[in-house]
Scaffold this motif. Sequence first.
Motif: not given
Length: 421
Positions: A366-392
Amino acid sequence: MKYKAFLLFLTIIFLAEISALVWFMNTSSNDLQDAVEINAAVQSVQSDWENIYSHKNSTSLDYTVLDRDGNVLFKTRAELSESTNEAVINRDTILDIEAAGETVGKIIIHNNSRKGLAESRKKTAAVIVFTAVVQFVLCAAYSVYIYRRVIKPFKKLEGFAESVAGGNLDIPLKMDRGNIFGAFTESFDIMRSELKKARLAEARANAEKKELVAKLSHDIRTPVASIKAASEVGAAISESEKNRQNFTHIIHKADQINTLVTNLFSAALEELQQLTVEPVDMESGEISEMLAGADYFHYAEIPAVPECLIFADKLRLQQVFDNIFANSYKYANTKIDVEILLENNRLSVKIEDYGGGVPNEEIPYLKEKFKRGKNSENIEGAGLGLYISDCFMKEMGGELVIENGQHGLSATIFIKLSGTI
């Protein structure tokens, strides 16, 4: 075709050497004498026996005449055998000389086959030496040819490759089209030319990107300024306390957007490492305000924050809280539990929703770039929020832990305390 002719010529010389050696090894001395000549010599000596000292050789043979006692009476040449023992060693022919029916002496016919064999061996050795010299000269000449036509061009290519690797794409590679690697070196120069074009195209793209960033910054600030101004007016004229709080919240978010827009977060996702993180000492009480700002749907009750001094970048920490709450709104849309503790020289902020979480095997990604869970289908998003937060959080010396909690997905933000290592 030159190297084929060279190899053919070298093969011919090698075969000539082998043939000469075979002939040399199979050559043997010829000990046979001419019987007619020998008989003529014997008859001539027997007829002149009484005047042997004035005898003249009428044959092509060399011989020595001895009396019964082995004394030399006559020699056609000084170096001939003078006794039967020497004659046996030299493989000469020894015959009796008879006069008046009795043996009066001996004639030793010289065997000259050794001389002929020695001369033939000299000739064979001369041929072998000559062919070896020719072979050596050819190999030396071909070595010079290989150096000039193969090794030297490759050394030039090595220097050219180092120059290209160093970023020098302006110096062309000098080519000799007569060289056997002419087409090869030409391909290298074409590669240099194409790399130069790609480098120029990249520079133009970067310049256009910077121009786009400047335009977006200007275009985004304008509507945000209008939103802030309208919200300030709304807050001033509103009679409801709740409406005034909502307008105030909008004003705070507008200020945050104005701060973030200079980074153009959305336009520079691939260059996240260029976003600066500058942690400083700050009061832990400011976290309550950050959490309230992130929870704009008011799904959570913000608990009291233990008093301490934390080491963080306020802007980046606010982004971390915003990303976590936004994910909870988007994927769970339930109430949110917040727990704040002071433990192990760190301040932990645990945020958990009631959405049921995600499969355990998805947690590590989940903290990798562009990775999203299966529950994210049909939900808009890039899979970057947790990756960016982890970097910060890593840049601030803290940590972000994602796991399944009792009710749903849990995100724990560990914030470093000021003065700790």
